[in-house]
Design a protein around this motif. Structure first.
Motif, PDB file in Angstrom:
ATOM      1  N   ASP A 380      51.779 -22.898   1.751  1.00 17.60           N
ATOM      2  CA  ASP A 380      52.035 -23.601   0.336  1.00 17.60           C
ATOM      3  C   ASP A 380      51.143 -24.880  -0.160  1.00 17.60           C
ATOM      4  O   ASP A 380      51.250 -25.404  -0.699  1.00 17.60           O
ATOM      5  N   GLU A 381      51.852 -25.809   1.205  1.00 17.88           N
ATOM      6  CA  GLU A 381      51.086 -26.940   1.458  1.00 17.88           C
ATOM      7  C   GLU A 381      50.190 -27.392   1.847  1.00 17.88           C
ATOM      8  O   GLU A 381      50.419 -28.738   1.735  1.00 17.88           O
ATOM      9  N   ARG A 382      49.968 -26.700   2.752  1.00 20.39           N
ATOM     10  CA  ARG A 382      48.050 -26.872   4.151  1.00 20.39           C
ATOM     11  C   ARG A 382      46.682 -27.814   2.666  1.00 20.39           C
ATOM     12  O   ARG A 382      46.149 -28.937   3.064  1.00 20.39           O
ATOM     13  N   ILE A 383      46.847 -27.054   1.886  1.00 16.71           N
ATOM     14  CA  ILE A 383      45.942 -27.287   1.013  1.00 16.71           C
ATOM     15  C   ILE A 383      45.728 -28.797   0.229  1.00 16.71           C
ATOM     16  O   ILE A 383      45.325 -30.162   0.232  1.00 16.71           O
ATOM     17  N   ALA A 384      47.320 -29.240   0.238  1.00 16.78           N
ATOM     18  CA  ALA A 384      48.445 -30.133  -0.910  1.00 16.78           C
ATOM     19  C   ALA A 384      47.763 -31.922   0.548  1.00 16.78           C
ATOM     20  O   ALA A 384      47.142 -33.001   0.138  1.00 16.78           O
ATOM     21  N   LYS A 385      47.673 -31.497   1.391  1.00 16.54           N
ATOM     22  CA  LYS A 385      48.159 -32.413   2.071  1.00 16.54           C
ATOM     23  C   LYS A 385      46.943 -32.899   2.846  1.00 16.54           C
ATOM     24  O   LYS A 385      46.249 -34.323   2.908  1.00 16.54           O
ATOM     25  N   VAL A 386      45.616 -31.632   2.820  1.00 13.85           N
ATOM     26  CA  VAL A 386      43.686 -32.087   2.948  1.00 13.85           C
ATOM     27  C   VAL A 386      43.745 -32.678   1.948  1.00 13.85           C
ATOM     28  O   VAL A 386      42.891 -33.882   1.939  1.00 13.85           O
ATOM     29  N   GLU A 387      44.500 -32.747   0.948  1.00 18.39           N
ATOM     30  CA  GLU A 387      43.531 -33.365  -0.779  1.00 18.39           C
ATOM     31  C   GLU A 387      44.421 -34.854  -0.645  1.00 18.39           C
ATOM     32  O   GLU A 387      43.761 -35.843  -1.065  1.00 18.39           O
ATOM     33  N   THR A 388      45.296 -34.556   0.588  1.00 13.49           N
ATOM     34  CA  THR A 388      46.288 -36.415   0.438  1.00 13.49           C
ATOM     35  C   THR A 388      44.844 -37.361   0.945  1.00 13.49           C
ATOM     36  O   THR A 388      44.871 -38.262   0.220  1.00 13.49           O
ATOM     37  N   LEU A 389      45.185 -36.404   1.958  1.00 20.16           N
ATOM     38  CA  LEU A 389      43.885 -36.770   3.189  1.00 20.16           C
ATOM     39  C   LEU A 389      42.618 -37.320   2.555  1.00 20.16           C
ATOM     40  O   LEU A 389      41.890 -38.326   2.425  1.00 20.16           O
ATOM     41  N   LYS A 390      41.985 -36.218   1.995  1.00 18.78           N
ATOM     42  CA  LYS A 390      41.089 -36.665   1.116  1.00 18.78           C
ATOM     43  C   LYS A 390      40.635 -37.819   0.210  1.00 18.78           C
ATOM     44  O   LYS A 390      39.863 -38.296  -0.199  1.00 18.78           O
ATOM     45  N   GLU A 391      41.761 -37.547  -0.765  1.00 18.73           N
ATOM     46  CA  GLU A 391      42.076 -38.913  -1.590  1.00 18.73           C
ATOM     47  C   GLU A 391      41.515 -40.300  -1.007  1.00 18.73           C
ATOM     48  O   GLU A 391      41.126 -41.678  -1.737  1.00 18.73           O
ATOM     49  N   THR A 392      43.000 -40.439  -0.091  1.00 22.10           N
ATOM     50  CA  THR A 392      43.015 -41.734   1.113  1.00 22.10           C
ATOM     51  C   THR A 392      41.497 -41.906   1.453  1.00 22.10           C
ATOM     52  O   THR A 392      41.563 -43.026   1.427  1.00 22.10           O
ATOM     53  N   VAL A 393      40.687 -41.692   2.369  1.00 26.18           N
ATOM     54  CA  VAL A 393      39.522 -41.464   2.831  1.00 26.18           C
ATOM     55  C   VAL A 393      38.646 -42.010   2.125  1.00 26.18           C
ATOM     56  O   VAL A 393      37.823 -43.270   1.660  1.00 26.18           O
ATOM     57  N   SER A 394      38.794 -41.469   0.756  1.00 24.69           N
ATOM     58  CA  SER A 394      37.534 -41.739  -0.570  1.00 24.69           C
ATOM     59  C   SER A 394      37.630 -42.518  -1.176  1.00 24.69           C
ATOM     60  O   SER A 394      36.695 -43.040  -1.339  1.00 24.69           O
ATOM     61  N   ARG A 395      38.674 -43.155  -0.970  1.00 26.54           N
ATOM     62  CA  ARG A 395      39.153 -44.890  -1.845  1.00 26.54           C
ATOM     63  C   ARG A 395      38.373 -45.996  -0.911  1.00 26.54           C
ATOM     64  O   ARG A 395      37.846 -46.670  -1.622  1.00 26.54           O
ATOM     65  N   VAL A 396      38.514 -45.515   0.340  1.00 32.43           N
ATOM     66  CA  VAL A 396      37.820 -46.613   1.665  1.00 32.43           C
ATOM     67  C   VAL A 396      36.484 -46.239   1.898  1.00 32.43           C
ATOM     68  O   VAL A 396      35.922 -47.170   3.073  1.00 32.43           O
ATOM     69  N   ASN A 397      35.868 -45.297   0.879  1.00 36.78           N
ATOM     70  CA  ASN A 397      34.473 -44.525   1.261  1.00 36.78           C
ATOM     71  C   ASN A 397      34.361 -44.556   3.051  1.00 36.78           C
ATOM     72  O   ASN A 397      33.169 -44.586   3.611  1.00 36.78           O
ATOM     73  N   GLY A 398      35.173 -44.224   3.573  1.00 35.10           N
ATOM     74  CA  GLY A 398      35.079 -43.255   4.655  1.00 35.10           C
ATOM     75  C   GLY A 398      35.098 -41.747   5.086  1.00 35.10           C
ATOM     76  O   GLY A 398      34.356 -41.138   3.944  1.00 35.10           O
ATOM     77  N   GLN A 399      35.079 -41.165   6.328  1.00 38.11           N
ATOM     78  CA  GLN A 399      34.767 -40.124   6.514  1.00 38.11           C
ATOM     79  C   GLN A 399      35.404 -39.313   6.480  1.00 38.11           C
ATOM     80  O   GLN A 399      36.445 -39.354   7.887  1.00 38.11           O
ATOM     81  N   LEU A 400      35.966 -37.914   6.050  1.00 38.90           N
ATOM     82  CA  LEU A 400      36.990 -37.281   6.753  1.00 38.90           C
ATOM     83  C   LEU A 400      36.365 -36.031   7.450  1.00 38.90           C
ATOM     84  O   LEU A 400      35.581 -35.832   7.043  1.00 38.90           O
TER      85      LEU A 400
END
Length: 430
Positions: A380-400
Motif C-alpha cells: 500500500d506504500e508503493r504507489i505513493a513512493k513512485v508518486e513522490t519520485l514523480k513529483e520530485t523529478v517533475s520539479r526539475v523537468n527531468g526524466q523519471l
C-alpha cells in the motif's frame, strides 16, 4: 549566451558545464580561458576558479575540475535549503557550494573508482555510496543544484533565458524470460513438471498444462497488454530482451527459436527494443559482442539500447566495453535494491572515463525505481513512493525512469499492484 570564464578549460570542465548548463537547463553557453573575451562580453557571464574576477558573478572552485586522476577527496555534506550540498566555497562566492565539482563527483561515479566493498554479485551497493550514507539518495541533487545556480544567476542577469521544460516518463521492461512455460523444449518442460509435482504446486501444474495445450496465454506473455497500455497512456517504454546462452543465472529460451525471434520483431514494430546483457556477458567482452550481433541480426539495425542483468554495472569496465562495441545507450545507472539516483541526476548523461579523462559517446540513462526496490515496501506504500519520485523529478523537468520485468505484469493477484502502478501512475506525466 552565457559566457563562463575558467582559468583552464579541461575535459572535466567541459563535461560538467555541458550537463548542467546544456542538458539540464537548456542554456546556450560557452567557456573561455581568455580574460579579455570575458571582460568584453556584454551578456550573462560568470567566473569559475580559485579567485574572483572583479565584481563578476563568481563561484569559487574546489579544484576537482582542474585535477586529473583519482584520489581521496574530503567531503563534508551540509544542509542547503530543502536539499544538501558539499564542497563549501567562501563568502566571495555567489553560491555556498561548488555545485560543479560536486556534480562531477557524482556524475563521473568518482567514488566507484575508490576502494569499496562489493556485494555478492560483484555490484557497487547503494550502502557504499555517499548519497545513501548522507541520506540524499532520494533527490536528484545535480538537477536541484542546477536550478539553484540558475536562480542565483537570473537574479544578476534579467536577460537570462528561461530553462528548458519537459518532464517525461520512460519505463524499461527487462525480459529475462519471454515465457514461463512455452517454448522451453521437451527436457526443460518435463523437468518443470517434475519440480511442480515434487513441491505439490497444484496451481502451477494446472496452469502449465493449460499453456502447453494452448488453452490459455503464457503468464509472462504480456507484451500486447504493455503495448496497448502505453498507446492509451502515452509514456515511452523500451523492451530489452535477453538472448544469452543458457546458464546458472541466464535461462531464457533459445535465441534460435522462431517464436522468440517473432516476438522480438513484433514488439519492435511498436516500440524501441534492445538487449538485456546476460550475467555472463557483463564480465566477458567476447560474449557481449556475440549477444550484440545476435540481437542486431534479429532487429536488422545497430544495437542502441542495453540494460544489464541484475543491475550489474561494473565501472569503468562495462561502460568501456559498450563504448568499444559502439553501443549508444545503457539503462542500468541506478541501484536495483534502492529507490533513488545513483549518479545524483534524473537527466541522461554521457559516461566520463576517469582513467582516460574524457567523455565517451555512451549515454547513461539513470533510473530511479525498480520493482525490486519497490518490493521492499508494503504494497500500500508503493504507489505513493513512485508518486513522490514523480513529483520530485517533475520539479526539475527531468526524466523519471523505472525498471520492471515482464513477469511483474503477469495477470496474478500479487501482481495487481504492478499493473495498477504501470497503467495509471506511470503512463501520465501530469
Amino acid at each position: 549566451m552565457l559566457l563562463i570564464y575558467v582559468p583552464k578549460i579541461t575535459q572535466r570542465v567541459t563535461f560538467t558545464f555541458k550537463h548542467i548548463c546544456g542538458k539540464i537547463l537548456g542554456l546556450e553557453f560557452s567557456c573561455t580561458d581568455t580574460i579579455e573575451a570575458f571582460v568584453a562580453h556584454s551578456g550573462p557571464k560568470m567566473a569559475y576558479g580559485p579567485q574572483a574576477t572583479g565584481s563578476a558573478f563568481y563561484v569559487k572552485s574546489q579544484g576537482l575540475l582542474f585535477d586529473q586522476g583519482v584520489a581521496d577527496v574530503e567531503i563534508a555534506v551540509k544542509p542547503w535549503g530543502d536539499t544538501v550540498g558539499f564542497f563549501a566555497t567562501s563568502e566571495a562566492s555567489n553560491l555556498p557550494f561548488d555545485v560543479f565539482a560536486a556534480s562531477f563527483y557524482l556524475l563521473s561515479r568518482y567514488e566507484e573508482y575508490l576502494p569499496h566493498v562489493k556485494d555478492e554479485m560483484g555490484r557497487y551497493p547503494a550502502s557504499e555510496s555517499l548519497a545513501y550514507k548522507e541520506q540524499f539518495l532520494s533527490q536528484p541533487v545535480v538537477d536541484i543544484w542546477a536550478y539553484k545556480f540558475y536562480d542565483a544567476l537570473k537574479a544578476n542577469f534579467d536577460s537570462l533565458p528561461q530553462p528548458r521544460e519537459g518532464f517525461s516518463i520512460h519505463n524499461v521492461i527487462e525480459v529475462s524470460e519471454a515465457y514461463r512455460y512455452k517454448n522451453k523444449g521437451f527436457l526443460r518442460s518435463i523437468a518443470g513438471f517434475g519440480s511442480d509435482i515434487g513441491r505439490f504446486r497444484i496451481k502451477s501444474i494446472a496452469q502449465r498444462t493449460r499453456v502447453m495445450l494452448s488453452l490459455t496465454r503464457d503468464p509472462f506473455d504480456i507484451f500486447d497488454w504493455l503495448i496497448k497500455t502505453a498507446q492509451k497512456g502515452g509514456a515511452a517504454f523500451t523492451v530489452l530482451f535477453q538472448i544469452g546462452d543458457y546458464s546458472k543465472y541466464d535461462y531464457n529460451i533459445s535465441q534460435h527459436k522462431k517464436q522468440h525471434i517473432s516476438l522480438i520483431k513484433s514488439v519492435a514494430d511498436y516500440t524501441k527494443v534492445g538487449l538485456r546483457i546476460s550475467h555472463m556477458a557483463t564480465g566477458d567482452l567476447t560474449v557481449l559482442a556475440t549477444e550484440k550481433k545476435r540481437i542486431e541480426n534479429i532487429i536488422h539495425r545497430p544495437l542502441a539500447h542495453t540494460v544489464n542483468a541484475s543491475g550489474i554495472l561494473r565501472i569503468p569496465e562495462l561502460p568501456r566495453a559498450l563504448v568499444d562495441l559502439e553501443v549508444a545507450q545503457n539503462l542500468s545507472m541506478g541501484y536495483p535494491e534502492k529507490l533513488g539516483f545513483r549518479a545524483g541526476t534524473c537527466t541522461p548523461f554521457y559516461f566520463y572515463d576517469l582513467d582516460f579523462e574524457s567523455q565517451s559517446p555512451l549515454l547513461l540513462v539513470p533510473f530511479a525505481a525498480s520493482s525490486e526496490a519497490l518490493s521492499t515496501y508494503p504494497e500500500d506504500e508503493r504507489i505513493a513512493k513512485v508518486e513522490t519520485l514523480k513529483e520530485t523529478v517533475s520539479r526539475v523537468n527531468g526524466q523519471l525512469v523505472t525498471v520492471f520485468s515482464n513477469s511483474d505484469f503477469s495477470a496474478t493477484l500479487p501482481n495487481r499492484i504492478w499493473r495498477k502502478l504501470y497503467s495509471e501512475t506511470l503512463q501520465y506525466e501530469s
